[in-house]
Design an enzyme around this catalytic site. Sequence first.
Site, PDB file in Angstrom:
ATOM      1  N   ASP A  13       0.802  -1.226   0.000  1.00  0.00           N
ATOM      2  CA  ASP A  13       0.000   0.000   0.000  1.00  0.00           C
ATOM      3  C   ASP A  13       0.833   1.274   0.000  1.00  0.00           C
ATOM      4  O   ASP A  13       0.352   2.340   0.393  1.00  0.00           O
ATOM      5  CB  ASP A  13      -0.969   0.028   1.199  1.00  0.00           C
ATOM      6  CG  ASP A  13      -1.878  -1.179   1.240  1.00  0.00           C
ATOM      7  OD1 ASP A  13      -2.660  -1.363   0.294  1.00  0.00           O
ATOM      8  OD2 ASP A  13      -1.773  -1.965   2.207  1.00  0.00           O
ATOM      9  N   HIS A  43      -3.844  -1.740  -6.308  1.00  0.00           N
ATOM     10  CA  HIS A  43      -2.981  -0.623  -6.685  1.00  0.00           C
ATOM     11  C   HIS A  43      -3.853   0.492  -7.256  1.00  0.00           C
ATOM     12  O   HIS A  43      -4.363   0.385  -8.360  1.00  0.00           O
ATOM     13  CB  HIS A  43      -1.937  -1.079  -7.708  1.00  0.00           C
ATOM     14  CG  HIS A  43      -1.043  -2.166  -7.189  1.00  0.00           C
ATOM     15  ND1 HIS A  43      -0.099  -2.792  -7.973  1.00  0.00           N
ATOM     16  CD2 HIS A  43      -0.931  -2.722  -5.953  1.00  0.00           C
ATOM     17  CE1 HIS A  43       0.528  -3.700  -7.247  1.00  0.00           C
ATOM     18  NE2 HIS A  43       0.037  -3.666  -6.022  1.00  0.00           N
TER      19      HIS A  43
END
Length: 420
Positions: A13, A43
Amino acid sequence: MNHVAVVDLGYGDAGKGTVVDWLCATRQVHTVVRFNGGAQAAHNVVLRDGRHHTFAQFGAGTFHPGVRTHLSRHVVVDPLALAAEADHLATVGVPDALDRLTVDGDALLATPYHRAANRAREIARGADRHGSCGLGVGEAVAYGLAHPDDAPRVADCHHPALLRRRLTALRDRLTAELGPLDAPPIEDCLPAFTGFAGRVAIVDGRWLAGALRTGTCVFEGAQGVLLDEWHGFHPYTTWSTTTFANVDSLLAEAGRPGDVTRIGVLRVVTTRHGHGPLVTEDPSLPFVDAHNATNPWQGRFRFGHFDAVAHRYALAAAGGVDGLALTHLDVAGPDLRICRRYDTTDRLTPGPPGDLDRQAALTARLLRSRPVYDEPPTDWAEAVRVELNTPVVLTSHGPTADDKTPHGSLLAPGALARTA
């Protein structure tokens, strides 16, 4: 320029997707190559006009016309999730994502049986959950290791009789171990898998070798080095190699060893989704993340101060990088501090791959460690450069490509620049 590989030096992340999108916006990229993970990747890419997509299996450069995605043999491919992702891309202006996709036939398939088994195991752990995404990726890898000759693979989708036999063996083994699974009958699954084979280009390793000769490729990693199957903090890890090792093997097989610029992505706020060590966690930090909500499988999205100790470890485990991309600088403020050392040490040393007892002991040590904080630096990029002894070559102050600034010549678009 060389090909580029993008790896997260945290727990995931950190912004790999937005970095890959920027690379594809500023140079002529032929293909984004996914080299680990599967449908659990998330993503996020936001365009300047506000369009947003959370890329899971498609490469994060897919918003840019002509940029292809290749799912290498190291990816666990979920055709059902892939179809749903393609449908969402079509709603945000990308109707041809499947036309620009190639998939290595040797890649493992993730099926509804893997997903159901994954969730059953995680539920059974109760309070000791590992933080799985619940999508069956690790289950598919584990089954492939235990039954390499029977594990369903992408190429099997061209052969319905073979795929039926392998799905039946998979279902029967998992049912015998775990009891009845919450998954559809095999005859209901087969049309989706054979339809997938008729819609996408299933190729062998020679395809990637040709793409690497044709133009610039960007290798996009999933998750983060601190979750690596061998170097992460066991058991709170992924069944996937999150370092550059898969990139190196793919390049070597294609006759181009070392032909890559290695970029490590770091978030100025150290974060973790789900259970496991996060030494600098601070619930008082005033941050939220609209794209990383609490969910039933991973748990809370947790925030901590910048953990230079953990990131130095990730950098060493990954074998170093050529440059760092530092993201989320827009949230850096007086509340955010830097941790250069713990109360017990200022450096963690990676061990040999495969020694999970060592990694479990390291996890126990981290769960007992306490951070020692220094005041916020006046220049975050310079502070990170000094702490990790690595240049910061890209900074990001927001989610779009326009919010990125390259530093130095390593990622300068040069003659290959183009309009996003």
